[in-house]
Design a protein around this motif. Structure first.
Motif, PDB file in Angstrom:
ATOM      1  N   PRO A  93      -4.644  13.130  14.072  1.00 63.64           N
ATOM      2  CA  PRO A  93      -5.805  14.034  14.105  1.00 63.64           C
ATOM      3  C   PRO A  93      -6.514  13.968  15.457  1.00 63.64           C
ATOM      4  CG  PRO A  93      -6.349  12.006  12.943  1.00 63.64           C
ATOM      5  CD  PRO A  93      -4.878  11.942  13.239  1.00 63.64           C
ATOM      6  N   PRO A  94      -7.274  14.980  15.802  1.00 62.85           N
ATOM      7  CA  PRO A  94      -8.033  14.956  17.056  1.00 62.85           C
ATOM      8  C   PRO A  94      -8.929  13.716  17.123  1.00 62.85           C
ATOM      9  CG  PRO A  94      -8.073  17.149  16.103  1.00 62.85           C
ATOM     10  CD  PRO A  94      -7.446  16.260  15.082  1.00 62.85           C
ATOM     11  N   GLY A  95      -8.863  13.002  18.221  1.00 65.80           N
ATOM     12  CA  GLY A  95      -9.666  11.802  18.379  1.00 65.80           C
ATOM     13  C   GLY A  95      -9.121  10.591  17.644  1.00 65.80           C
ATOM     14  N   GLY A  96      -7.983  10.747  16.975  1.00 60.58           N
ATOM     15  CA  GLY A  96      -7.435   9.654  16.174  1.00 60.58           C
ATOM     16  C   GLY A  96      -7.023   8.460  17.003  1.00 60.58           C
ATOM     17  N   LEU A  97      -6.308   8.710  18.098  1.00 63.16           N
ATOM     18  CA  LEU A  97      -5.850   7.608  18.934  1.00 63.16           C
ATOM     19  C   LEU A  97      -7.028   6.912  19.598  1.00 63.16           C
ATOM     20  CD1 LEU A  97      -3.605   5.938  20.140  1.00 63.16           C
ATOM     21  CD2 LEU A  97      -3.299   7.692  21.902  1.00 63.16           C
ATOM     22  N   SER A  98      -8.030   7.688  20.007  1.00 65.10           N
ATOM     23  CA  SER A  98      -9.224   7.102  20.613  1.00 65.10           C
ATOM     24  C   SER A  98      -9.893   6.131  19.642  1.00 65.10           C
ATOM     25  CB  SER A  98     -10.198   8.214  21.010  1.00 65.10           C
ATOM     26  OG  SER A  98     -11.401   7.660  21.527  1.00 65.10           O
ATOM     27  N   ARG A  99      -9.950   6.496  18.365  1.00 59.84           N
ATOM     28  CA  ARG A  99     -10.571   5.622  17.375  1.00 59.84           C
ATOM     29  C   ARG A  99      -9.734   4.360  17.142  1.00 59.84           C
ATOM     30  NH1 ARG A  99     -14.656   5.611  13.324  1.00 59.84           N
ATOM     31  NH2 ARG A  99     -14.790   3.389  12.806  1.00 59.84           N
ATOM     32  N   LEU A 100      -8.427   4.513  17.088  1.00 59.42           N
ATOM     33  CA  LEU A 100      -7.560   3.353  16.909  1.00 59.42           C
ATOM     34  C   LEU A 100      -7.731   2.367  18.060  1.00 59.42           C
ATOM     35  CD1 LEU A 100      -4.218   4.998  15.665  1.00 59.42           C
ATOM     36  CD2 LEU A 100      -5.821   3.649  14.300  1.00 59.42           C
ATOM     37  N   LEU A 101      -7.775   2.885  19.279  1.00 58.95           N
ATOM     38  CA  LEU A 101      -7.940   2.018  20.442  1.00 58.95           C
ATOM     39  C   LEU A 101      -9.311   1.354  20.440  1.00 58.95           C
ATOM     40  CD1 LEU A 101      -6.263   4.278  23.150  1.00 58.95           C
ATOM     41  CD2 LEU A 101      -5.416   2.061  22.348  1.00 58.95           C
ATOM     42  N   ALA A 102     -10.340   2.109  20.057  1.00 57.62           N
ATOM     43  CA  ALA A 102     -11.687   1.543  20.008  1.00 57.62           C
ATOM     44  C   ALA A 102     -11.773   0.433  18.962  1.00 57.62           C
ATOM     45  CB  ALA A 102     -12.707   2.640  19.718  1.00 57.62           C
ATOM     46  N   ASP A 103     -11.156   0.655  17.807  1.00 54.83           N
ATOM     47  CA  ASP A 103     -11.197  -0.349  16.741  1.00 54.83           C
ATOM     48  C   ASP A 103     -10.400  -1.593  17.100  1.00 54.83           C
ATOM     49  OD1 ASP A 103     -12.822   1.230  15.216  1.00 54.83           O
ATOM     50  OD2 ASP A 103     -11.236   2.003  13.920  1.00 54.83           O
ATOM     51  N   SER A 104      -9.405  -1.414  17.958  1.00 51.60           N
ATOM     52  CA  SER A 104      -8.569  -2.553  18.335  1.00 51.60           C
ATOM     53  C   SER A 104      -9.127  -3.334  19.522  1.00 51.60           C
ATOM     54  CB  SER A 104      -7.150  -2.070  18.682  1.00 51.60           C
ATOM     55  OG  SER A 104      -7.154  -1.332  19.901  1.00 51.60           O
ATOM     56  N   ALA A 105     -10.190  -2.832  20.139  1.00 44.85           N
ATOM     57  CA  ALA A 105     -10.678  -3.398  21.396  1.00 44.85           C
ATOM     58  C   ALA A 105     -11.096  -4.852  21.266  1.00 44.85           C
ATOM     59  CB  ALA A 105     -11.828  -2.558  21.941  1.00 44.85           C
ATOM     60  N   GLU A 106     -11.630  -5.230  20.106  1.00 41.43           N
ATOM     61  CA  GLU A 106     -12.131  -6.595  19.933  1.00 41.43           C
ATOM     62  C   GLU A 106     -11.112  -7.519  19.267  1.00 41.43           C
ATOM     63  OE1 GLU A 106     -14.967  -7.413  21.300  1.00 41.43           O
ATOM     64  OE2 GLU A 106     -15.221  -5.332  21.932  1.00 41.43           O
ATOM     65  N   LEU A 107      -9.929  -7.014  18.977  1.00 38.04           N
ATOM     66  CA  LEU A 107      -8.936  -7.835  18.289  1.00 38.04           C
ATOM     67  C   LEU A 107      -8.280  -8.815  19.249  1.00 38.04           C
ATOM     68  CD1 LEU A 107      -7.121  -5.155  16.071  1.00 38.04           C
ATOM     69  CD2 LEU A 107      -9.010  -6.669  15.435  1.00 38.04           C
ATOM     70  N   ALA A 108      -7.982  -9.995  18.717  1.00 34.07           N
ATOM     71  CA  ALA A 108      -7.251 -10.987  19.494  1.00 34.07           C
ATOM     72  C   ALA A 108      -5.768 -10.641  19.471  1.00 34.07           C
ATOM     73  CB  ALA A 108      -7.487 -12.381  18.923  1.00 34.07           C
ATOM     74  N   ARG A 109      -5.130 -10.777  20.606  1.00 32.74           N
ATOM     75  CA  ARG A 109      -3.699 -10.502  20.665  1.00 32.74           C
ATOM     76  C   ARG A 109      -2.915 -11.722  20.214  1.00 32.74           C
ATOM     77  NH1 ARG A 109      -2.074  -8.291  26.334  1.00 32.74           N
ATOM     78  NH2 ARG A 109      -0.050  -8.536  25.308  1.00 32.74           N
ATOM     79  N   PRO A 110      -1.697 -11.477  19.713  1.00 29.86           N
ATOM     80  CA  PRO A 110      -1.046 -10.169  19.524  1.00 29.86           C
ATOM     81  C   PRO A 110      -1.555  -9.460  18.263  1.00 29.86           C
ATOM     82  CG  PRO A 110       0.440 -11.941  18.888  1.00 29.86           C
ATOM     83  CD  PRO A 110      -0.783 -12.604  19.430  1.00 29.86           C
ATOM     84  N   TRP A 111      -1.697  -8.153  18.355  1.00 33.96           N
ATOM     85  CA  TRP A 111      -2.116  -7.363  17.203  1.00 33.96           C
ATOM     86  C   TRP A 111      -1.224  -6.130  17.065  1.00 33.96           C
ATOM     87  CZ3 TRP A 111      -3.246  -2.423  18.538  1.00 33.96           C
ATOM     88  CH2 TRP A 111      -3.747  -2.181  19.827  1.00 33.96           C
ATOM     89  N   LEU A 112      -1.147  -5.673  15.833  1.00 31.70           N
ATOM     90  CA  LEU A 112      -0.387  -4.470  15.456  1.00 31.70           C
ATOM     91  C   LEU A 112      -1.258  -3.673  14.514  1.00 31.70           C
ATOM     92  CD1 LEU A 112       2.240  -2.742  15.054  1.00 31.70           C
ATOM     93  CD2 LEU A 112       2.905  -4.399  13.294  1.00 31.70           C
ATOM     94  N   MET A 113      -1.381  -2.379  14.752  1.00 34.62           N
ATOM     95  CA  MET A 113      -2.297  -1.565  13.944  1.00 34.62           C
ATOM     96  C   MET A 113      -1.597  -0.324  13.402  1.00 34.62           C
ATOM     97  SD  MET A 113      -6.003   0.029  14.987  1.00 34.62           S
ATOM     98  CE  MET A 113      -6.760  -1.586  14.994  1.00 34.62           C
ATOM     99  N   GLY A 114      -1.949   0.017  12.164  1.00 36.34           N
ATOM    100  CA  GLY A 114      -1.461   1.240  11.533  1.00 36.34           C
ATOM    101  C   GLY A 114      -2.614   2.072  11.025  1.00 36.34           C
ATOM    102  N   ALA A 115      -2.385   3.358  10.865  1.00 31.12           N
ATOM    103  CA  ALA A 115      -3.405   4.277  10.371  1.00 31.12           C
ATOM    104  C   ALA A 115      -3.195   4.527   8.875  1.00 31.12           C
ATOM    105  CB  ALA A 115      -3.344   5.589  11.146  1.00 31.12           C
ATOM    106  N   LYS A 116      -4.110   5.263   8.299  1.00 34.89           N
ATOM    107  CA  LYS A 116      -3.997   5.672   6.900  1.00 34.89           C
ATOM    108  C   LYS A 116      -3.094   6.903   6.828  1.00 34.89           C
ATOM    109  CE  LYS A 116      -6.846   7.242   2.995  1.00 34.89           C
ATOM    110  NZ  LYS A 116      -8.234   7.577   2.559  1.00 34.89           N
ATOM    111  N   LEU A 117      -1.964   6.772   6.153  1.00 34.41           N
ATOM    112  CA  LEU A 117      -1.043   7.897   5.998  1.00 34.41           C
ATOM    113  C   LEU A 117      -1.431   8.700   4.771  1.00 34.41           C
ATOM    114  CD1 LEU A 117       2.349   6.111   6.727  1.00 34.41           C
ATOM    115  CD2 LEU A 117       0.906   7.386   8.323  1.00 34.41           C
ATOM    116  N   VAL A 118      -1.520  10.015   4.934  1.00 34.97           N
ATOM    117  CA  VAL A 118      -1.931  10.862   3.821  1.00 34.97           C
ATOM    118  C   VAL A 118      -0.965  12.031   3.668  1.00 34.97           C
ATOM    119  CG1 VAL A 118      -4.375  10.252   4.046  1.00 34.97           C
ATOM    120  CG2 VAL A 118      -3.483  12.247   5.266  1.00 34.97           C
ATOM    121  N   ASP A 119      -0.884  12.534   2.433  1.00 36.48           N
ATOM    122  CA  ASP A 119      -0.153  13.771   2.165  1.00 36.48           C
ATOM    123  C   ASP A 119      -0.973  14.947   2.687  1.00 36.48           C
ATOM    124  OD1 ASP A 119       1.994  12.541   0.818  1.00 36.48           O
ATOM    125  OD2 ASP A 119       0.830  12.421  -1.036  1.00 36.48           O
ATOM    126  N   PRO A 120      -0.373  16.135   2.774  1.00 41.18           N
ATOM    127  CA  PRO A 120      -1.142  17.299   3.226  1.00 41.18           C
ATOM    128  C   PRO A 120      -2.383  17.578   2.397  1.00 41.18           C
ATOM    129  CG  PRO A 120       1.201  17.782   3.333  1.00 41.18           C
ATOM    130  CD  PRO A 120       1.078  16.439   2.669  1.00 41.18           C
TER     131      PRO A 120
END
Length: 315
Positions: A93-120
């Motif tokens: 979605p628009p702005g989706g990657l920006s939000r993922l990166l912002a939410d991951s900014a404070e995480l300690a590495r190594p980290w792996l992140m996934g989004a919420k997958l939805v049907d149409p």
């Protein structure tokens, strides 16, 4: 700005591929899109990559090497600081990657992140967040033991999409490979995807190996990615066969020392039995469709013969 390389592994995806790449180009953090063409109709990749926005690099000529190997090809060619592995039938979605990166900014590495997958329709999709896949979990799923005591901890199901969705980021054991974001160095540190998995289970294996290497796996409910699923023209029976063999390989790779061999063999048998049932069902349905087609064709032929006979008699 953080540079992100998006990796899209495609195999006869169809029209949604263009929509997926267009959605990626709407993410300003994406520096490049690497389209690993495992097999598409002539011109599909070029049409999908035309237009303005982040450049699209097409890796082709390798044939259908599978999803895991395709991801590794894309990661090897990537120049970004982060990798976004995303399915060709998933729409960020628009702005989706920006939000993922912002939410991951404070995480300690190594980290792996996934989004919420939805049907149409917006419903959370199966596989969006999961527990650890173990031989016992698979046995519970295959035999439907979870129906005996749904709340009992011994009979918990693998997928968590039927549980209430958390309101904020949460650590989970397993994510779907449909959307994965992580630093490129962390992907490289564990050797990327295990190429012994052709299709399916490579994401389950990757999450487990990532956790064993000291990494944290995060589910971010703030970003909902529409995932259309089954957009490829691949044979569904072959897909299930690959999935079954992949699960068995995964069990014998990670759990051979913690589970007795007879139980692993029992799980193997249960999984192949389920595949056999699916194969018979599909073969029976295909036979019925073929019979129906021939009956309809025969009916149309009989009607044409009667019409021709009628015209001849009227002469």
């Amino acid at each position: 700005m953080q540079r992100v390389s998006a990796i899209v592994v495609s195999y006869f995806t169809g029209p949604v591929l263009s929509r997926s790449i267009a959605a990626l180009r709407d993410q300003p953090e994406i520096a490049e899109i690497i389209l690993v063409d495992n097999g598409n109709l002539p011109g599909d990749g070029e049409r999908a990559s035309s237009g303005e926005g982040a450049p699209v690099r097409i890796i082709a000529g390798q044939g259908n090497v599978g999803f895991a190997a395709g991801c590794n090809l894309g990661a090897k060619a990537a120049t970004g600081d982060f990798l976004l592995i995303i399915n060709p039938d998933a729409l960020m979605p628009p702005g989706g990657l920006s939000r993922l990166l912002a939410d991951s900014a404070e995480l300690a590495r190594p980290w792996l992140m996934g989004a919420k997958l939805v049907d149409p329709d917006g419903a959370e999709q199966q596989g969006s967040r999961r527990r650890v896949l173990t031989p016992w979990t698979a046995f519970v799923e295959a035999t439907r033991l979870y129906k005996l005591a749904p709340q009992h901890p011994y009979f918990q199901r693998f997928n968590l999409h039927n549980d209430d969705c958390p309101g904020d980021m949460i650590e989970v054991p397993t994510l779907s490979g449909a959307v994965m974001l992580l630093p490129k160095a962390d992907y490289d540190a564990i050797g990327g995807m295990d190429e012994r998995y052709f299709l399916h289970v490579e994401d389950v294996d990757f999450c487990l190996r990532f956790a064993k290497a000291g990494g944290d796996v995060w589910f971010d409910p703030h970003v909902a990615v529409v995932h259309y699923k089954s957009s490829s023209r691949a044979n569904p029976v072959k897909i299930e066969a690959r999935k079954t063999s992949g699960i068995i390989r995964y069990f014998h790779t990670h759990f051979s020392e913690s589970y007795p061999k007879p139980f692993l063999w029992l799980v193997d048998g249960a999984l192949w039995t389920l595949f056999g049932v699916l194969f018979v069902k599909r073969a029976f349905a295909k036979a019925l469709r073929l019979i129906g087609f021939r009956m309809r064709a025969g009916g149309r032929g009989l009607e044409r013969a009667r019409a021709l006979a009628k015209r001849q008699s009227e002469r």
